[in-house]
Design an enzyme around this catalytic site. Sequence first.
Site, PDB file in Angstrom:
ATOM      1  N   LEU A  92      73.374  -2.175  43.903  1.00 10.09           N
ATOM      2  CA  LEU A  92      74.576  -3.028  43.857  1.00 10.09           C
ATOM      3  C   LEU A  92      75.858  -2.208  43.878  1.00 10.09           C
ATOM      4  CD1 LEU A  92      73.461  -5.596  41.120  1.00 10.09           C
ATOM      5  CD2 LEU A  92      73.811  -6.086  43.546  1.00 10.09           C
ATOM      6  N   GLY A  93      75.811  -1.045  43.302  1.00  8.81           N
ATOM      7  CA  GLY A  93      77.018  -0.221  43.272  1.00  8.81           C
ATOM      8  C   GLY A  93      76.878   0.919  42.289  1.00  8.81           C
TER       9      GLY A  93
ATOM     10  N   LYS B 289      71.742  -1.426  34.764  1.00  7.33           N
ATOM     11  CA  LYS B 289      72.693  -0.309  34.837  1.00  7.33           C
ATOM     12  C   LYS B 289      72.007   0.947  34.330  1.00  7.33           C
ATOM     13  CE  LYS B 289      77.042  -1.491  33.636  1.00  7.33           C
ATOM     14  NZ  LYS B 289      78.128  -2.071  32.802  1.00  7.33           N
TER      15      LYS B 289
ATOM     16  N   GLY C 166      79.029   3.163  39.269  1.00  6.20           N
ATOM     17  CA  GLY C 166      80.183   3.295  38.386  1.00  6.20           C
ATOM     18  C   GLY C 166      80.270   4.706  37.864  1.00  6.20           C
ATOM     19  N   SER C 167      81.146   4.936  36.912  1.00  2.00           N
ATOM     20  CA  SER C 167      81.317   6.300  36.408  1.00  2.00           C
ATOM     21  C   SER C 167      80.151   6.717  35.512  1.00  2.00           C
ATOM     22  CB  SER C 167      82.638   6.419  35.654  1.00  2.00           C
ATOM     23  OG  SER C 167      82.757   5.384  34.720  1.00  2.00           O
ATOM     24  N   HIS C 168      79.359   5.742  35.045  1.00  2.48           N
ATOM     25  CA  HIS C 168      78.259   6.110  34.148  1.00  2.48           C
ATOM     26  C   HIS C 168      76.898   6.057  34.825  1.00  2.48           C
ATOM     27  CE1 HIS C 168      81.223   6.025  31.083  1.00  2.48           C
ATOM     28  NE2 HIS C 168      81.467   4.745  31.272  1.00  2.48           N
ATOM     29  N   GLY C 169      76.835   5.562  36.045  1.00  3.28           N
ATOM     30  CA  GLY C 169      75.547   5.497  36.731  1.00  3.28           C
ATOM     31  C   GLY C 169      75.531   4.414  37.795  1.00  3.28           C
TER      32      GLY C 169
ATOM     33  N   VAL D 267      73.990   0.819  39.617  1.00  7.22           N
ATOM     34  CA  VAL D 267      73.629  -0.537  39.198  1.00  7.22           C
ATOM     35  C   VAL D 267      72.701  -1.133  40.257  1.00  7.22           C
ATOM     36  CG1 VAL D 267      74.511  -2.795  38.465  1.00  7.22           C
ATOM     37  CG2 VAL D 267      75.902  -0.756  38.077  1.00  7.22           C
TER      38      VAL D 267
ATOM     39  N   ASP E 284      89.036  -1.286  28.580  1.00  4.61           N
ATOM     40  CA  ASP E 284      88.869  -0.975  30.000  1.00  4.61           C
ATOM     41  C   ASP E 284      88.989  -2.242  30.850  1.00  4.61           C
ATOM     42  OD1 ASP E 284      88.610   0.886  31.978  1.00  4.61           O
ATOM     43  OD2 ASP E 284      86.434   1.058  31.865  1.00  4.61           O
TER      44      ASP E 284
END
Length: 470
Positions: free
Chosen positions: A52-53, A75, A55-58, A60, A173
């Site tokens: 799906l995409g 996630k 992010g900065s942490h991993g 998805v 955030d």
Amino acid sequence: MGYLSCNAESAIATCDPHFKKLKPPAAATKIRHFNYTDIVAAANGFSPDTFLGRGSHGRVYRATFDGGKLLAAVKTTKHNTASNIKCSSPAENEIEILSQVPSPRLVNLIGFSTDPNGNKLIVVEYMPNGSLHDLLHTTKKPPGWNRRVRLALQVAKAVRELHSSNPPVIHRDVKSSNVLIDQEWNARLGDFGLALRGHVEDVRVKCTPPAGTLGYLDPCYLAPEDLTAKSDVFSFGILLLEIISGRNAIDVNYSPPSVVDWAVPLIKLADYPGICDRRIPPPPEPAVVRLLAVLAARCVRSTAEKRPSMAEVVECLNLARKRIRASPIWKNLRRRVARVDSSVPVVAWEECDENDGVRIGKGESGKVSGVGYGSEPPNNNKVMRSKSSGSGYGSLRGSWVKMQAHQSEHGLGRRKVKLKQSKSMGVLQGSVLLHNNNNNNANNNDVVIGLEMGQFVLREERMVEKPLVN
Ligand SMILES: Nc1ncnc2c1ncn2[C@@H]1O[C@H](COP(=O)(O)OP(=O)(O)OP(=O)(O)O)[C@@H](O)[C@H]1O
């Protein structure tokens, strides 16, 4: 008449018709502890077709559980080794907070797991319609004013709910890529990796270094003890400017690149059309843009205490929504739609607007793809794509902030841009009354927005001819 204030902080369940329509969150039930092998199977081995995409942490992934009955987003995370501060990882933090504040306004936690390396996997509700960032910046047909105000209101209600929970939750955030769109096109606030639950005087809150995303980060929040709910209000103000203008929080195609530095001077000059997204027709009620713009400017004021509470923000946005829906154009549209198909409940159509039918282009991976804009930004350089890239980390006076860089294809080809922290220019000097530019539209109920010495004051009152006095 009178200053806007909100005393309906705890009235969500009883007074909000939208809330009644929402299904109870999955997280209201038991949080599940999944086997890692079940997660791998549910996400089809983390194959590209479920991606799906990032992010900065991993990454998805979309995952299907319970024999196809439960669609979720998984996630994957890595513990942030860049930080030498002894604290829980963003994943552990997200699990802890989301398990305690389930709400139909949030992307709720379904469960979690741990991979063989000890990294946490978070299973949350699947949001099939992408993020608000995608909706505003990468769709062919950007949302119209009714939809924008509705989404802004839903996000504001989510943040208000967090702030009014006991103990309060500060999200830290709030940004368009953390607002996801559910199946019914409702905005849901997600990503609680940085959120803090507790009172300002609590040790945990006092000891957690500042964090957030550059461009949305409150400039007053430089040390742990600076944190208040008003930092979320600042970030929400940036989000609101993004919703009004359709431009990113930081965008080098504009001068100045920071949406605050660009929009607030225009708002001070009462140039409301100047900050409106040019890709969509103006709103049926010009007063709505004034209301939204002044509200956003109040949220990003440099003095945190002078910013409105989220309860007040909700109140203002409710007013904006009512004004859009009361406009003759909007009423006509609803009447015509109801006539075309009387079997369709009006309430369903009320959620649509003049720019409805938004479809997000999906690439092969299922990730939302960029689409060209229908109009040009002020510097006349045609923006073919303006997309949030994966965030990195940078140091801001000893604290960690996510840097959301915006890549742009801009004649010179794609380039990565190093960003500066956005500054608030919320404080105004001078006294001026902003009249409705279009006097033909003036009626006894016109919203008159006054700018008073050093602060924005928002009033709903009868049209007056002379400047407001202090
Ligand atoms: N619950 C979900 N349902 C559907 N898609 C999701 C879900 N959660 C995240 N995504 C998608 O996955 C991508 C990455 O999301 P993630 O929350 O990890 O990072 P981000 O918010 O984009 O950036 P950052 O980590 O810097 O805040 C986004 O494009 C988002 O649209």
